[in-house]
Design a protein around this motif. Structure first.
Motif, PDB file in Angstrom:
ATOM      1  N   ALA A 125       7.622  50.844 -77.228  1.00 36.52           N
ATOM      2  CA  ALA A 125       6.346  50.755 -76.511  1.00 36.52           C
ATOM      3  C   ALA A 125       5.980  52.110 -75.920  1.00 36.52           C
ATOM      4  O   ALA A 125       6.785  52.723 -75.216  1.00 36.52           O
ATOM      5  CB  ALA A 125       6.456  49.711 -75.400  1.00 36.52           C
ATOM      6  N   ARG A 126       4.744  52.561 -76.195  1.00 35.42           N
ATOM      7  CA  ARG A 126       4.245  53.812 -75.609  1.00 35.42           C
ATOM      8  C   ARG A 126       2.922  53.607 -74.877  1.00 35.42           C
ATOM      9  O   ARG A 126       2.570  54.382 -74.002  1.00 35.42           O
ATOM     10  CB  ARG A 126       4.038  54.891 -76.693  1.00 35.42           C
ATOM     11  N   ARG A 127       2.177  52.575 -75.234  1.00 39.92           N
ATOM     12  CA  ARG A 127       0.911  52.263 -74.574  1.00 39.92           C
ATOM     13  C   ARG A 127       1.200  51.263 -73.459  1.00 39.92           C
ATOM     14  O   ARG A 127       1.599  50.133 -73.734  1.00 39.92           O
ATOM     15  CB  ARG A 127      -0.104  51.688 -75.554  1.00 39.92           C
ATOM     16  N   ILE A 128       1.014  51.674 -72.228  1.00 43.37           N
ATOM     17  CA  ILE A 128       1.383  50.820 -71.111  1.00 43.37           C
ATOM     18  C   ILE A 128       0.186  50.558 -70.195  1.00 43.37           C
ATOM     19  O   ILE A 128      -0.780  51.317 -70.175  1.00 43.37           O
ATOM     20  CB  ILE A 128       2.527  51.439 -70.292  1.00 43.37           C
ATOM     21  N   ALA A 129       0.296  49.477 -69.441  1.00 42.62           N
ATOM     22  CA  ALA A 129      -0.607  49.211 -68.330  1.00 42.62           C
ATOM     23  C   ALA A 129       0.250  49.117 -67.079  1.00 42.62           C
ATOM     24  O   ALA A 129       1.412  48.703 -67.137  1.00 42.62           O
ATOM     25  CB  ALA A 129      -1.385  47.920 -68.554  1.00 42.62           C
ATOM     26  N   VAL A 130      -0.308  49.506 -65.951  1.00 40.95           N
ATOM     27  CA  VAL A 130       0.463  49.608 -64.712  1.00 40.95           C
ATOM     28  C   VAL A 130      -0.204  48.786 -63.611  1.00 40.95           C
ATOM     29  O   VAL A 130      -1.397  48.948 -63.342  1.00 40.95           O
ATOM     30  CB  VAL A 130       0.583  51.086 -64.259  1.00 40.95           C
ATOM     31  N   VAL A 131       0.568  47.924 -62.973  1.00 41.18           N
ATOM     32  CA  VAL A 131       0.112  47.130 -61.827  1.00 41.18           C
ATOM     33  C   VAL A 131       1.008  47.477 -60.645  1.00 41.18           C
ATOM     34  O   VAL A 131       2.240  47.454 -60.756  1.00 41.18           O
ATOM     35  CB  VAL A 131       0.187  45.625 -62.140  1.00 41.18           C
ATOM     36  N   ALA A 132       0.411  47.815 -59.516  1.00 39.16           N
ATOM     37  CA  ALA A 132       1.176  48.286 -58.360  1.00 39.16           C
ATOM     38  C   ALA A 132       0.426  47.952 -57.071  1.00 39.16           C
ATOM     39  O   ALA A 132      -0.768  47.630 -57.101  1.00 39.16           O
ATOM     40  CB  ALA A 132       1.416  49.795 -58.469  1.00 39.16           C
ATOM     41  N   PRO A 133       1.087  48.069 -55.917  1.00 37.63           N
ATOM     42  CA  PRO A 133       0.416  47.742 -54.655  1.00 37.63           C
ATOM     43  C   PRO A 133      -0.250  48.932 -53.972  1.00 37.63           C
ATOM     44  O   PRO A 133      -0.817  48.772 -52.891  1.00 37.63           O
ATOM     45  CB  PRO A 133       1.582  47.244 -53.786  1.00 37.63           C
ATOM     46  N   TYR A 134      -0.251  50.114 -54.576  1.00 39.41           N
ATOM     47  CA  TYR A 134      -0.511  51.367 -53.867  1.00 39.41           C
ATOM     48  C   TYR A 134      -1.986  51.626 -53.555  1.00 39.41           C
ATOM     49  O   TYR A 134      -2.889  51.005 -54.123  1.00 39.41           O
ATOM     50  CB  TYR A 134       0.034  52.536 -54.690  1.00 39.41           C
ATOM     51  N   VAL A 135      -2.203  52.617 -52.674  1.00 42.56           N
ATOM     52  CA  VAL A 135      -3.536  53.157 -52.445  1.00 42.56           C
ATOM     53  C   VAL A 135      -3.933  54.020 -53.635  1.00 42.56           C
ATOM     54  O   VAL A 135      -3.095  54.420 -54.459  1.00 42.56           O
ATOM     55  CB  VAL A 135      -3.596  53.980 -51.143  1.00 42.56           C
ATOM     56  N   THR A 136      -5.211  54.364 -53.729  1.00 42.48           N
ATOM     57  CA  THR A 136      -5.738  55.054 -54.907  1.00 42.48           C
ATOM     58  C   THR A 136      -5.039  56.390 -55.158  1.00 42.48           C
ATOM     59  O   THR A 136      -4.686  56.710 -56.308  1.00 42.48           O
ATOM     60  CB  THR A 136      -7.251  55.276 -54.758  1.00 42.48           C
ATOM     61  N   GLY A 137      -4.803  57.174 -54.100  1.00 45.39           N
ATOM     62  CA  GLY A 137      -4.189  58.484 -54.298  1.00 45.39           C
ATOM     63  C   GLY A 137      -2.808  58.398 -54.907  1.00 45.39           C
ATOM     64  O   GLY A 137      -2.482  59.157 -55.838  1.00 45.39           O
ATOM     65  N   VAL A 143       0.165  57.210 -62.222  1.00 44.18           N
ATOM     66  CA  VAL A 143      -0.343  57.235 -63.601  1.00 44.18           C
ATOM     67  C   VAL A 143      -0.105  58.600 -64.230  1.00 44.18           C
ATOM     68  O   VAL A 143       0.340  58.705 -65.389  1.00 44.18           O
ATOM     69  CB  VAL A 143      -1.845  56.860 -63.620  1.00 44.18           C
ATOM     70  N   ALA A 144      -0.358  59.660 -63.477  1.00 46.47           N
ATOM     71  CA  ALA A 144      -0.118  61.017 -63.997  1.00 46.47           C
ATOM     72  C   ALA A 144       1.352  61.229 -64.321  1.00 46.47           C
ATOM     73  O   ALA A 144       1.695  61.889 -65.319  1.00 46.47           O
ATOM     74  CB  ALA A 144      -0.598  62.052 -62.981  1.00 46.47           C
ATOM     75  N   GLY A 145       2.247  60.670 -63.500  1.00 42.34           N
ATOM     76  CA  GLY A 145       3.669  60.796 -63.765  1.00 42.34           C
ATOM     77  C   GLY A 145       4.071  60.127 -65.063  1.00 42.34           C
ATOM     78  O   GLY A 145       4.834  60.699 -65.860  1.00 42.34           O
ATOM     79  N   PHE A 146       3.568  58.944 -65.319  1.00 42.37           N
ATOM     80  CA  PHE A 146       3.866  58.276 -66.587  1.00 42.37           C
ATOM     81  C   PHE A 146       3.310  59.068 -67.767  1.00 42.37           C
ATOM     82  O   PHE A 146       3.957  59.188 -68.815  1.00 42.37           O
ATOM     83  CB  PHE A 146       3.296  56.856 -66.591  1.00 42.37           C
ATOM     84  N   GLU A 147       2.122  59.606 -67.607  1.00 42.86           N
ATOM     85  CA  GLU A 147       1.521  60.364 -68.710  1.00 42.86           C
ATOM     86  C   GLU A 147       2.302  61.642 -69.002  1.00 42.86           C
ATOM     87  O   GLU A 147       2.405  62.060 -70.165  1.00 42.86           O
ATOM     88  CB  GLU A 147       0.059  60.650 -68.391  1.00 42.86           C
ATOM     89  N   ARG A 148       2.892  62.273 -67.975  1.00 45.32           N
ATOM     90  CA  ARG A 148       3.741  63.447 -68.209  1.00 45.32           C
ATOM     91  C   ARG A 148       4.982  63.088 -69.024  1.00 45.32           C
ATOM     92  O   ARG A 148       5.555  63.947 -69.708  1.00 45.32           O
ATOM     93  CB  ARG A 148       4.166  64.083 -66.884  1.00 45.32           C
ATOM     94  N   GLU A 149       5.386  61.822 -68.962  1.00 39.15           N
ATOM     95  CA  GLU A 149       6.538  61.382 -69.756  1.00 39.15           C
ATOM     96  C   GLU A 149       6.142  61.001 -71.180  1.00 39.15           C
ATOM     97  O   GLU A 149       6.965  60.493 -71.934  1.00 39.15           O
ATOM     98  CB  GLU A 149       7.206  60.189 -69.064  1.00 39.15           C
ATOM     99  N   ALA A 155      -4.529  51.066 -69.008  1.00 37.21           N
ATOM    100  CA  ALA A 155      -5.190  50.317 -67.931  1.00 37.21           C
ATOM    101  C   ALA A 155      -4.270  50.315 -66.725  1.00 37.21           C
ATOM    102  O   ALA A 155      -3.046  50.423 -66.863  1.00 37.21           O
ATOM    103  CB  ALA A 155      -5.489  48.881 -68.371  1.00 37.21           C
ATOM    104  N   HIS A 156      -4.873  50.200 -65.550  1.00 38.55           N
ATOM    105  CA  HIS A 156      -4.039  50.053 -64.358  1.00 38.55           C
ATOM    106  C   HIS A 156      -4.834  49.332 -63.275  1.00 38.55           C
ATOM    107  O   HIS A 156      -6.071  49.321 -63.282  1.00 38.55           O
ATOM    108  CB  HIS A 156      -3.497  51.396 -63.863  1.00 38.55           C
ATOM    109  N   ALA A 157      -4.096  48.713 -62.345  1.00 38.99           N
ATOM    110  CA  ALA A 157      -4.696  47.995 -61.218  1.00 38.99           C
ATOM    111  C   ALA A 157      -3.776  48.154 -60.025  1.00 38.99           C
ATOM    112  O   ALA A 157      -2.560  48.287 -60.174  1.00 38.99           O
ATOM    113  CB  ALA A 157      -4.879  46.519 -61.560  1.00 38.99           C
ATOM    114  N   HIS A 158      -4.371  48.148 -58.818  1.00 40.58           N
ATOM    115  CA  HIS A 158      -3.551  48.329 -57.622  1.00 40.58           C
ATOM    116  C   HIS A 158      -4.193  47.618 -56.442  1.00 40.58           C
ATOM    117  O   HIS A 158      -5.399  47.326 -56.441  1.00 40.58           O
ATOM    118  CB  HIS A 158      -3.350  49.820 -57.337  1.00 40.58           C
ATOM    119  N   SER A 159      -3.363  47.365 -55.413  1.00 38.35           N
ATOM    120  CA  SER A 159      -3.791  46.546 -54.282  1.00 38.35           C
ATOM    121  C   SER A 159      -4.411  47.337 -53.145  1.00 38.35           C
ATOM    122  O   SER A 159      -5.048  46.758 -52.265  1.00 38.35           O
ATOM    123  CB  SER A 159      -2.592  45.753 -53.731  1.00 38.35           C
ATOM    124  N   GLY A 160      -4.177  48.653 -53.088  1.00 45.19           N
ATOM    125  CA  GLY A 160      -4.756  49.469 -52.031  1.00 45.19           C
ATOM    126  C   GLY A 160      -4.004  49.421 -50.720  1.00 45.19           C
ATOM    127  O   GLY A 160      -4.593  49.614 -49.649  1.00 45.19           O
TER     128      GLY A 160
END
Length: 248
Positions: A125-137, A143-149, A155-160
């Protein structure tokens, strides 16, 4: 039944290092290991709390290695950093963490992020989606960290949420809604990423509903620790498809 008849012939042990404000790691680890009665889980904490990371671009090495040293006194078979920060720092930083832990204790080590790397390799698997509780920053940093890998975040979603302790308050319904939302992008795998994010409990049902592997950061760490000591198998299948996969 005589309680002594329940004692396994060999008792393996996993040592888990968890963030200090975490309410999820011990609960999920203990629940998974209930399916592996020959393996016990033991815990140590390192300071991670509040809404401000005192070490935003590195680990608190003294705290991490101090927690590892304390666990090492119990001589577990593997030491695991059940924390998700390595995804923002880079997987090589987690490899260095494991090198230092093993160098000081003589015990093999892994992390949630290195477990993810192994699981994605097994799933191809190389195409991922990310769900997390974090704020936007922080979500953007993740997301940038995963892309560096070399991963493609489709797609991604977060709780803020900013406070570390409050991550554990996200409801099952809110987590499921975010997972269903990112699933529309048809990734190879969905990551529920944060080890104080109580997503593990819904993984199996949502995988069956959506037909997409869901990799939870807490569950990953337990799975990889079990693999490293030769105890991972399909007894853990109720925690998701991950337990049907070998570690690459």
């Amino acid at each position: 039944m005589n309680p002594s008849s329940l004692r396994p012939d060999y008792r393996a042990a996993i040592g888990m290092i968890t963030p200090s404000a975490n309410l999820v790691v011990e609960r999920v680890t203990s629940a998974i290991l209930a399916d592996f009665p020959e393996v016990s889980g033991h815990f140590s904490r390192t300071p991670v709390f509040g809404a401000k990371d005192l070490f935003p671009d590195d680990y608190d090495w003294d705290g991490m290695l101090g927690a590892a040293r304390l666990l090492a006194q119990a001589r577990p078979d593997v030491l695991v950093w059940n924390g998700s920060k390595g995804a923002t720092l880079g997987f090589d930083v987690d490899r260095e963490l494991c090198r230092r832990v093993t160098g000081e204790t003589g015990i093999p080590a892994t992390t949630s992020s290195l477990a993810l790397e192994a699981a994605l390799g097994s799933l191809h698997a190389r195409r991922i989606a990310v769900v997390a509780p974090y704020v936007t920053g922080y979500q953007t940093k993740l997301v940038a960290g995963f892309e560096r890998e070399g991963l493609e975040v489709v797609a991604h979603a977060h709780s803020g949420i900013a406070d570390n302790l409050a991550y554990a308050t996200v409801t099952d319904e809110a987590i499921a809604a975010m997972i269903r939302d990112v699933a529309t992008a048809r990734p190879d795998a969905i990551l529920t990423w944060c080890t104080n994010f109580p997503a593990a409990y819904g993984v199996d049902a949502l995988e069956r509903e959506l037909g997409i592997p869901i990799l939870d950061s807490v569950t990953l760490a337990v799975w990889h620790g079990l693999h490293m000591i030769g105890h991972a198998d399909t007894r853990g299948r109720r925690w998701g498809r991950l337990f049907s996969e070998p570690a690459s």
